[in-house]
Each structure stands twice: as structure tokens, then as C-alpha cells.
Design an enzyme around this catalytic site. Structure first.
Site, mmCIF file in Angstrom:
data_model
loop_
_atom_site.group_PDB
_atom_site.id
_atom_site.type_symbol
_atom_site.label_atom_id
_atom_site.label_comp_id
_atom_site.label_asym_id
_atom_site.label_seq_id
_atom_site.Cartn_x
_atom_site.Cartn_y
_atom_site.Cartn_z
ATOM 1 N N LYS A 60 -20.029 65.810 6.890
ATOM 2 C CA LYS A 60 -19.196 66.618 7.787
ATOM 3 C C LYS A 60 -19.543 66.299 9.234
ATOM 4 O O LYS A 60 -20.715 66.166 9.578
ATOM 5 C CB LYS A 60 -19.454 68.103 7.518
ATOM 6 C CG LYS A 60 -18.802 69.044 8.507
ATOM 7 C CD LYS A 60 -19.057 70.482 8.122
ATOM 8 C CE LYS A 60 -18.336 71.451 9.038
ATOM 9 N NZ LYS A 60 -18.970 71.621 10.335
ATOM 10 N N HIS A 112 -16.778 70.021 15.130
ATOM 11 C CA HIS A 112 -17.581 71.251 15.065
ATOM 12 C C HIS A 112 -16.866 72.388 15.801
ATOM 13 O O HIS A 112 -17.504 73.209 16.464
ATOM 14 C CB HIS A 112 -18.971 71.016 15.654
ATOM 15 C CG HIS A 112 -20.058 71.721 14.893
ATOM 16 N ND1 HIS A 112 -20.800 71.114 13.918
ATOM 17 C CD2 HIS A 112 -20.506 72.997 14.966
ATOM 18 C CE1 HIS A 112 -21.667 71.981 13.430
ATOM 19 N NE2 HIS A 112 -21.498 73.138 14.038
ATOM 20 N N ARG A 117 -24.858 75.619 24.913
ATOM 21 C CA ARG A 117 -23.781 76.619 24.966
ATOM 22 C C ARG A 117 -24.021 77.562 26.139
ATOM 23 O O ARG A 117 -24.803 78.502 26.042
ATOM 24 C CB ARG A 117 -23.704 77.385 23.657
ATOM 25 C CG ARG A 117 -23.341 76.464 22.522
ATOM 26 C CD ARG A 117 -22.743 77.168 21.325
ATOM 27 N NE ARG A 117 -22.408 76.172 20.333
ATOM 28 C CZ ARG A 117 -22.910 76.129 19.105
ATOM 29 N NH1 ARG A 117 -23.737 77.056 18.694
ATOM 30 N NH2 ARG A 117 -22.557 75.170 18.283
ATOM 31 N N ARG A 134 -17.582 72.957 19.568
ATOM 32 C CA ARG A 134 -18.733 73.758 19.992
ATOM 33 C C ARG A 134 -19.960 72.920 20.341
ATOM 34 O O ARG A 134 -20.990 73.465 20.729
ATOM 35 C CB ARG A 134 -19.118 74.733 18.873
ATOM 36 C CG ARG A 134 -18.099 75.818 18.633
ATOM 37 C CD ARG A 134 -18.261 76.472 17.265
ATOM 38 N NE ARG A 134 -19.620 76.851 16.933
ATOM 39 C CZ ARG A 134 -20.220 77.975 17.338
ATOM 40 N NH1 ARG A 134 -19.563 78.818 18.090
ATOM 41 N NH2 ARG A 134 -21.445 78.238 16.983
ATOM 42 N N THR A 172 -24.229 67.845 7.410
ATOM 43 C CA THR A 172 -23.585 67.969 8.722
ATOM 44 C C THR A 172 -24.199 66.937 9.656
ATOM 45 O O THR A 172 -25.406 66.942 9.891
ATOM 46 C CB THR A 172 -23.774 69.388 9.286
ATOM 47 O OG1 THR A 172 -23.119 70.303 8.420
ATOM 48 C CG2 THR A 172 -23.170 69.522 10.673
HETATM 49 C C1 LIG Z 1 -20.640 80.791 14.503
HETATM 50 C C2 LIG Z 1 -20.444 79.412 13.919
HETATM 51 C C3 LIG Z 1 -21.502 78.815 13.236
HETATM 52 C C4 LIG Z 1 -21.353 77.544 12.694
HETATM 53 N N1 LIG Z 1 -22.414 76.988 12.002
HETATM 54 C C5 LIG Z 1 -22.251 75.789 11.406
HETATM 55 C C6 LIG Z 1 -23.296 75.212 10.630
HETATM 56 O O1 LIG Z 1 -24.381 75.779 10.487
HETATM 57 N N2 LIG Z 1 -23.071 74.007 10.050
HETATM 58 C C7 LIG Z 1 -21.881 73.347 10.198
HETATM 59 O O2 LIG Z 1 -21.711 72.268 9.644
HETATM 60 N N3 LIG Z 1 -20.876 73.864 10.929
HETATM 61 C C8 LIG Z 1 -21.031 75.060 11.535
HETATM 62 N N4 LIG Z 1 -20.003 75.582 12.294
HETATM 63 C C9 LIG Z 1 -18.763 74.804 12.496
HETATM 64 C C10 LIG Z 1 -17.775 75.117 11.399
HETATM 65 O O3 LIG Z 1 -18.283 74.687 10.135
HETATM 66 C C11 LIG Z 1 -16.433 74.412 11.607
HETATM 67 O O4 LIG Z 1 -16.626 73.010 11.745
HETATM 68 C C12 LIG Z 1 -15.658 74.916 12.809
HETATM 69 O O5 LIG Z 1 -15.866 76.313 13.006
HETATM 70 C C13 LIG Z 1 -14.182 74.647 12.565
HETATM 71 O O6 LIG Z 1 -13.420 75.015 13.646
HETATM 72 P P1 LIG Z 1 -12.569 76.391 13.723
HETATM 73 O O7 LIG Z 1 -13.580 77.474 13.874
HETATM 74 O O8 LIG Z 1 -11.731 76.154 14.941
HETATM 75 O O9 LIG Z 1 -11.749 76.523 12.454
HETATM 76 C C14 LIG Z 1 -20.129 76.842 12.852
HETATM 77 C C15 LIG Z 1 -19.060 77.451 13.535
HETATM 78 C C16 LIG Z 1 -19.204 78.719 14.076
HETATM 79 C C17 LIG Z 1 -18.030 79.338 14.804
#
Ligand SMILES: Cc1cc2nc3c(=O)[nH]c(=O)nc-3n(C[C@H](O)[C@H](O)[C@H](O)COP(=O)(O)O)c2cc1C
Length: 248
Positions: A122, A146, A32, A149, A23
Site C-alpha cells: 500500500k 495516504h 503535520r 497526509r 504500508t
Molecule cells: C487518522 C488516520 C490514520 C491513518 N493511519 C494509517 C495507518 O496506520 N496505515 C496506513 O497504511 N494508512 C493509514 N491512513 C491512511 C488511510 O489508510 C488511507 O490511505 C487514506 O485515509 C485514504 O484517504 P481518504 O481518507 O481520503 O479516503 C490513515 C488515515 C487517517 C485519516
């Protein structure tokens, strides 16, 4: 940095995985504000509200928290280092997981040399980065902001998807972020994605209904894709073409 990366690669290989995902878009923790407001932070602080929430949810306290502590010890980040990380209550937690702002393409190249399986990066959006990834021997990229976020005003991976897909030259192009309905999946495939990921909808489904909830969510999305394809007059995924999407 290599001294932290190499044991991590060995650990992933020993666990039997065939694909390694790096990532790239979280070099430092995001700001956040909603989490700051509601007190969800690391290291986890036992505020009066956290204490109250805990004691008023005995099912969670005994069924989840106590069971975890008894079976696995204090909760800790499992996937940041080769060794077990500090517990989520530890004061030095931020320092331990925070400093990744020196990660660069040379580290991806290092991982590529050491990792024998498939390598995915990613968290890219820019076509220039996708090109560097390809030239570094990466097998696939996940275009992602991401889920919006990390950094405000970031555009979505869908915007640069056509440009990156046109230059894929054998590299697998995946995309995530905001995929909520069957038509979202079809749009991404039409714009050149080989594969689409879904994040929060399945997390919400897991919260609401556990494994059965996730299976239900998968079923809903599958049925939507199936119906939408029929409504578009398309018989199978491989028949999806870019002209199904029109920019106004
Ligand atoms: C609670 C949460 C934790 C996440 N933790 C990670 C993580 O540790 N590593 C990562 O590459 N992406 C993380 N993501 C991002 C997701 O892999 C992904 O890119 C994203 O949620 C996609 O968007 P969507 O939720 O709108 O489908 C996280 C997302 C959320 C909601």
C-alpha cells in the site's frame, strides 16, 4: 531489520489473517503542522490544554481512558513490532516507531518468501514501483498518497491508475484517497481499479454514530453507486467501461 520483520510476520500469521499489507509510504513520520499546532503529538504530552480537555470530558475520561488502562494497561502502539510497543507517553516512543527509512524492496522480497498468504503493498503511485511490486511476487497494490497526509504536492493514485492497471498482468489494483461519493467509486473502477477503499468518511461516521454511523455511511455510498449507475445507463459494476470518464 529481518530480525524485526520475521517475528511480526509470525505474529500476523498466528492471528489468523490471510492477507498481509505493507504500508510503503510512511518511512518517517510526516510533518503535520495542524497536529503540531493543536498539540496532538507522540509521545503524548500532558499539556495544560490536554489536562483541561480530559477533566472536562468525564464520559471519555472514565468510559474510554480509564477503561482502557484498567483492561489493557497504558495505551501503546500494537502493530509496529512483534512485541508490545512502549506506551504512548514514553519518551523513547519516537525512536522506536520512527526508524523505518531503511526499508527497501529487498524487505518486501523477504516478506514474500516468508508470508504464505496474499501480500499487498500500500502506498504506491509510480508505475515503475507497481512493476517492481509485481515482479517481487506481490498479489495486489493499493495506489495511495495516504489521503494526502504524508507529503505535500503528491499526486493522487487516480492519475497513474490507468497506466498501472494496463500493466496489472493478474495483480489486484486497488486505490484510495478522496473517495467521497458514488461517482468517485465509479470513476476509479472505470479507470481500471478492481477495488476502491474509503478512509476518512467511515472514520467520521464512526465518530458521529459508532457502528450504526458506519453502517449508515456504507448505505449512503451504496445507494449513490446504485443510483449513479442507473443514471449512466449501466446495469452492473462489471459493465463500467473507461469511456465513462473523459479527460478535458
Ligand atoms: C487518522 C488516520 C490514520 C491513518 N493511519 C494509517 C495507518 O496506520 N496505515 C496506513 O497504511 N494508512 C493509514 N491512513 C491512511 C488511510 O489508510 C488511507 O490511505 C487514506 O485515509 C485514504 O484517504 P481518504 O481518507 O481520503 O479516503 C490513515 C488515515 C487517517 C485519516
Amino acid at each position: 531489520m529481518p530480525e524485526r520483520i520475521e517475528p511480526l510476520i509470525d505474529r500476523v500469521a498466528a492471528a489468523g489473517y490471510d492477507t498481509f499489507v505493507v504500508t510503503a509510504d510512511v518511512p518517517v513520520p510526516p510533518n503535520r503542522e495542524n497536529n503540531i499546532r493543536n498539540g496532538f503529538q507522540v509521545p503524548l504530552a500532558i499539556t495544560p490544554r490536554v489536562f483541561w480537555d480530559t477533566v472536562t470530558h468525564p464520559h471519555w475520561l472514565f468510559g474510554t481512558w480509564a477503561r482502557t488502562v484498567i483492561n489493557h494497561g497504558m495505551p501503546h502502539f500494537e502493530n509496529m513490532d512483534a512485541q508490545r510497543g512502549p506506551p504512548v507517553l514514553a519518551k523513547n516512543l519516537m525512536r522506536n516507531i520512527g526508524a523505518r527509512d531503511q526499508l527497501a524492496w529487498k524487505h518486501v522480497e523477504l516478506i514474500r518468501k516468508k508470508w504464505k498468504g496474499k501480500l499487498v503493498v500500500k502506498g504506491l503511485i509510480s508505475p515503475a514501483d507497481a512493476k517492481i511490486a509485481r515482479e517481487s511476487g506481490v498479489d495486489g497494490v493499493m495506489l495511495s498518497n495516504h489521503g494526502g497526509r504524508q507529503l505535500d504536492y503528491t499526486m493522487s493514485g487516480l492519475r497513474t491508475l490507468p497506466e498501472i492497471a494496463a500493466e496489472a498482468k493478474g495483480m489486484m489494483i486497488m486505490v484510495d484517497g478522496g473517495i467521497r461519493r458514488g461517482t468517485d467509486v465509479i470513476k476509479a473502477l472505470a479507470l481500471g481499479a478492481h477495488f476502491v477503499w474509503v478512509g476518512r468518511p467511515f472514520l467520521y461516521a464512526a465518530i458521529a454514530g459508532g457502528q450504526a454511523g458506519v453502517q449508515r455511511a456504507i448505505g449512503l455510498l451504496k445507494a449513490e453507486i446504485d443510483r449513479d449507475l442507473a443514471l449512466l445507463g449501466v446495469r452492473k459494476l462489471s459493465e463500467i467501461t473507461p469511456d465513462l470518464v473523459r479527460k478535458f
